[in-house]
Write an enzyme that holds these catalytic residues in place. Structure first.
Site, PDB file in Angstrom:
ATOM      1  N   SER A 118      36.277  33.006  42.651  1.00  0.00           N
ATOM      2  CA  SER A 118      36.093  32.142  43.046  1.00  0.00           C
ATOM      3  C   SER A 118      34.993  32.154  44.404  1.00  0.00           C
ATOM      4  CB  SER A 118      37.102  31.325  44.165  1.00  0.00           C
ATOM      5  OG  SER A 118      38.337  30.468  42.816  1.00  0.00           O
ATOM      6  N   ASP A 170      47.782  36.198  44.217  1.00  0.00           N
ATOM      7  CA  ASP A 170      48.019  37.469  44.264  1.00  0.00           C
ATOM      8  C   ASP A 170      47.023  38.500  44.867  1.00  0.00           C
ATOM      9  OD1 ASP A 170      48.047  36.795  41.477  1.00  0.00           O
ATOM     10  OD2 ASP A 170      45.252  36.852  40.158  1.00  0.00           O
TER      11      ASP A 170
HETATM   12  O1  F6P Z   1      45.677  33.913  40.027  1.00  0.00           O
HETATM   13  C1  F6P Z   1      46.983  33.108  39.584  1.00  0.00           C
HETATM   14  C2  F6P Z   1      47.429  33.904  39.167  1.00  0.00           C
HETATM   15  O2  F6P Z   1      49.217  33.579  38.891  1.00  0.00           O
HETATM   16  C3  F6P Z   1      46.878  35.190  38.209  1.00  0.00           C
HETATM   17  O3  F6P Z   1      48.396  35.979  38.432  1.00  0.00           O
HETATM   18  C4  F6P Z   1      47.834  35.013  37.076  1.00  0.00           C
HETATM   19  O4  F6P Z   1      47.324  35.800  36.124  1.00  0.00           O
HETATM   20  C5  F6P Z   1      47.650  33.588  36.327  1.00  0.00           C
HETATM   21  O5  F6P Z   1      46.995  33.171  37.539  1.00  0.00           O
HETATM   22  C6  F6P Z   1      47.426  32.287  35.499  1.00  0.00           C
HETATM   23  O6  F6P Z   1      47.016  31.727  35.189  1.00  0.00           O
HETATM   24  P1  F6P Z   1      47.059  30.411  34.362  1.00  0.00           P
HETATM   25  O7  F6P Z   1      46.385  29.682  36.082  1.00  0.00           O
HETATM   26  O8  F6P Z   1      46.395  30.082  33.690  1.00  0.00           O
HETATM   27  O9  F6P Z   1      47.925  30.181  33.843  1.00  0.00           O
END
Ligand code: F6P
Length: 302
Positions: free
Chosen positions: A107, A129
């Protein structure tokens, strides 16, 4: 230029405390007689002109919830020049003087692109994260607690049977979640990359499984190993039954902790102050015990 209209969006994965940040920004706008528009679905909402003026009735009863009341998005269209131009046109047509972007590293890269095309932006680090260059990002504290609480529940059943657990942890490329949770539950059985030694792992598990310790809990950073296969291998090597656990969005959702609410509200307020002071194109986040503003370029860990 007199500041009149501000817009705000949440992008990437949702993070608990994003709504608090929206609320903080809204309150400060009310105080300073500014209009603030929410943009739905992250950068996609900019392209689709999906703006709504924020008011008390829209926010009421929702600001203490996890997720994002503006919804999030990982916009592929935003990377294409025709859609990007449309996003800029919509910001201009809506007479937006500054845009607040709450999200993680992807972002913030989008924010830099807008900045480079003449849009005033302010970024707030919102991601579970913790993969940005602040001590904490909004959402990290809640996610850490969500994971620790879930492991406590899992442990109740494990202990009753002396099973082991292999638990997949989010974090993308960043090890902060898995490291912090590992410390909080006092395990060093962590797999953080594809490059790990299964024989050494099995040895550590066996040496700790003397009946006086908690059941073995192996934490695996997502994308590092197939946890079902790992269960079978460790079962064979350690002669203990292992169960795989994918916590999924249990980690990311849920009511924000007091820390994340306070962080979000204060950062949202400070973002508006920064805009009023004409200090644009920066990121505001929690570093070394206070909120600081730094250049967006200095925010990336990877
Ligand atoms: O960025 C946050 C997060 O939950 C990461 O830890 C993970 O790799 C990803 O998003 C998972 O993304 P999605 O929303 O596609 O499940």
């Amino acid at each position: 230029m007199k500041i009149k209209n501000i817009a705000i969006l949440t992008s990437g994965g949702d993070a608990p405390g994003m709504n608090s940040a929206i609320y903080g920004a809204f309150c400060e706008c009310q105080k300073n007689d500014l209009k603030i528009f929410g943009i739905f679905n992250g950068y996609d909402g900019l392209i689709d002109n999906n703006f709504i003026e924020l008011n008390y009735s829209f926010l009421s009863g929702r600001i203490n919830r996890g997720g994002s009341i503006l919804r999030c998005g990982r916009s592929k269209r935003f990377l294409k020049s025709n859609h990007f131009k449309l996003a800029i046109t919509n910001l201009k047509n809506n007479k937006i003087d500054a845009l607040i972007i709450i999200g993680g590293d992807g972002s913030l890269k989008g924010a830099m692109k807008l900045r480079d095309n003449g849009i005033n932006v302010i970024c707030l680090p919102g991601t579970i994260d913790n993969d940005l260059n602040f001590t904490y990002t909004i959402g990290f504290d809640t996610a850490t607690n969500n994971i620790v609480n879930s492991i406590d529940n899992i442990c109740d059943s494990l202990s009753a049977f002396n099973y082991g657990a292999i638990i997949k942890i989010m974090g993308n490329k960043c090890t902060d979640l898995i490291d912090t949770v590992g410390k909080a539950i006092n395990t060093d059985l962590l797999i953080k990359s594809n490059d790990f030694n299964i024989t050494n792992l099995a040895k550590s598990i066996k040496s700790n499984n003397d009946g006086n310790h908690l059941p073995p809990i192996v934490l695996v950073l997502e994308n590092s190993a197939n946890i079902e296969n790992l269960c079978e291998i460790l079962q064979e090597k350690c002669k203990i039954q292992f169960r795989p656990h994918i916590l999924g969005y249990i980690q990311r959702g849920g009511t924000p902790s007091a820390f994340d609410r306070r962080y979000g509200i204060s950062a949202g307020k400070l973002a508006i102050q920064s805009i009023l002071d004409k200090k644009f194109n920066c990121a505001i986040g929690f570093d070394n015990n206070s909120l600081v503003s730094k250049s967006i370029e200095n925010c990336f860990k990877f």
